[in-house]
Design an enzyme around this catalytic site. Structure first.
Site, mmCIF file in Angstrom:
data_model
loop_
_atom_site.group_PDB
_atom_site.id
_atom_site.type_symbol
_atom_site.label_atom_id
_atom_site.label_comp_id
_atom_site.label_asym_id
_atom_site.label_seq_id
_atom_site.Cartn_x
_atom_site.Cartn_y
_atom_site.Cartn_z
ATOM 1 N N GLY A 92 -13.438 -0.595 -3.050
ATOM 2 C CA GLY A 92 -14.334 -1.426 -2.651
ATOM 3 C C GLY A 92 -13.560 -2.501 -1.833
ATOM 4 N N GLU A 93 -13.598 -3.581 -1.886
ATOM 5 C CA GLU A 93 -12.879 -4.624 -1.133
ATOM 6 C C GLU A 93 -11.860 -5.476 -2.270
ATOM 7 O OE1 GLU A 93 -10.934 -6.544 1.675
ATOM 8 O OE2 GLU A 93 -12.034 -7.744 0.375
ATOM 9 N N SER A 94 -10.895 -5.290 -2.114
ATOM 10 C CA SER A 94 -9.898 -5.939 -3.101
ATOM 11 C C SER A 94 -9.889 -7.406 -3.264
ATOM 12 C CB SER A 94 -8.555 -5.366 -2.988
ATOM 13 O OG SER A 94 -7.870 -5.702 -1.882
ATOM 14 N N CYS A 150 -8.060 2.825 -5.634
ATOM 15 C CA CYS A 150 -8.168 2.570 -4.251
ATOM 16 C C CYS A 150 -7.944 0.899 -4.449
ATOM 17 C CB CYS A 150 -9.423 2.723 -3.304
ATOM 18 S SG CYS A 150 -9.077 2.594 -1.944
ATOM 19 N N ARG A 173 -1.823 -2.492 1.779
ATOM 20 C CA ARG A 173 -3.234 -2.243 2.189
ATOM 21 C C ARG A 173 -3.493 -1.429 3.565
ATOM 22 N NH1 ARG A 173 -6.774 -7.567 1.274
ATOM 23 N NH2 ARG A 173 -8.639 -6.274 1.604
ATOM 24 N N ILE A 202 -9.953 6.379 1.595
ATOM 25 C CA ILE A 202 -11.101 5.709 2.445
ATOM 26 C C ILE A 202 -10.427 4.386 2.752
ATOM 27 C CG2 ILE A 202 -13.449 4.629 2.753
ATOM 28 C CD1 ILE A 202 -14.138 6.722 0.596
ATOM 29 N N ARG A 203 -9.832 3.875 4.014
ATOM 30 C CA ARG A 203 -9.347 2.859 4.028
ATOM 31 C C ARG A 203 -8.165 2.593 3.052
ATOM 32 N NH1 ARG A 203 -14.148 1.905 5.476
ATOM 33 N NH2 ARG A 203 -14.656 0.431 3.751
ATOM 34 N N HIS A 241 -10.476 8.520 -4.032
ATOM 35 C CA HIS A 241 -11.466 8.216 -4.742
ATOM 36 C C HIS A 241 -11.778 9.733 -5.361
ATOM 37 C CE1 HIS A 241 -12.838 4.101 -2.964
ATOM 38 N NE2 HIS A 241 -12.078 4.509 -2.201
ATOM 39 N N GLU A 251 -14.103 10.133 -7.818
ATOM 40 C CA GLU A 251 -15.321 9.814 -8.497
ATOM 41 C C GLU A 251 -16.111 10.522 -7.013
ATOM 42 O OE1 GLU A 251 -13.372 7.518 -7.092
ATOM 43 O OE2 GLU A 251 -14.850 6.061 -5.995
HETATM 44 N N1 GLN Z 1 -9.144 -1.324 2.164
HETATM 45 C C1 GLN Z 1 -9.534 -1.946 0.771
HETATM 46 C C2 GLN Z 1 -8.718 -3.257 0.601
HETATM 47 O O1 GLN Z 1 -7.897 -3.302 0.713
HETATM 48 C C3 GLN Z 1 -9.601 -0.760 -0.139
HETATM 49 C C4 GLN Z 1 -10.515 0.266 0.281
HETATM 50 C C5 GLN Z 1 -11.133 1.062 -0.813
HETATM 51 O O2 GLN Z 1 -11.237 0.772 -1.922
HETATM 52 N N2 GLN Z 1 -11.694 2.259 -0.518
HETATM 53 O O3 GLN Z 1 -9.257 -3.655 -0.565
#
Ligand code: GLN
Length: 189
Positions: A47-49, A79, A108, A135-136, A171, A173
């Site tokens: 997600g977004e940390s 992630c 990141r 993913i990112r 990921h 999952e």
């Molecule tokens: N780029 C996100 C972060 O810095 C992590 C991306 C992800 O969890 N798929 O939080």
């Protein structure tokens, strides 16, 4: 059957609940500190940390998870979850608080904007070659102490283990392949 909590504050939560089911465990959403009393282990999803970290603090989950982890509670960070488990962050947003549990430094968005998301086969120790969805994605740029790299993509560590803690930059999952979740259940929990 093991019950594994999936931290359900933000990010890819239901995908992990489904993946746990495929791997033969029960997945349960965790939103509050006392939900942790009813699970055998925890997954911190992607997600977004920064968002996940802030929500963990305001819900009282942050300190609780840190204390439980120090006492041997099994945690798997995917992630953004991997970022939160690390002790050091290179190029982190100023002021981002990490759980600081694994002897690892993370970066990141380590694979840059050109490669926002991609798949690659990576050999993971204890699992074998795995189709990894990034993913990112962050990456672990350095491990020390008790943390061990289990798989690398290029120069970066994308899977790591430290006693009761496990982290992947990718990921699992999102694939039907449940070997990574099974590894967590069988080897870490
Ligand atoms: N780029 C996100 C972060 O810095 C992590 C991306 C992800 O969890 N798929 O939080």
């Amino acid at each position: 059957m093991k019950t594994v909590g999936v931290l359900g504050l933000q990010g890819a939560v239901s995908e992990h609940v489904d993946a746990l089911k495929r791997a033969g465990a029960r997945g349960k959403w965790v939103r509050r500190a006392d939900d942790l009393d009813r699970v055998d282990a925890l997954i911190i999803p992607g997600g977004e940390s920064t968002t996940i970290g802030n929500l963990m603090e305001t819900s009282g989950v942050f300190e609780r998870v840190r204390r439980m982890a120090e006492q041997g509670f099994p945690i798997y960070g995917t992630c953004a979850g991997m970022i939160l488990l690390a002790k050091e962050g290179e190029a982190l947003a100023k002021g981002q608080r990490l759980l600081g549990l694994m002897d690892a430094a993370v970066e990141r968005n380590a694979f840059g904007r050109q490669r926002e998301s991609f798949e690659a086969d990576v050999k993971i120790e204890g699992i074998g070659r795995f189709p990894c969805a990034f993913i990112r994605a962050p990456a672990i740029t350095r491990v020390w102490g008790k943390c061990r790299s289990l798989g690398r993509y290029g120069k970066c560590t994308v899977a790591a283990r430290q006693d009761n803690l496990f982290a992947t930059a990718f990921h699992p999952e999102l694939t039907e392949d449940s070997r990574v979740h099974r590894y967590f259940l069988d080897e870490v929990c």
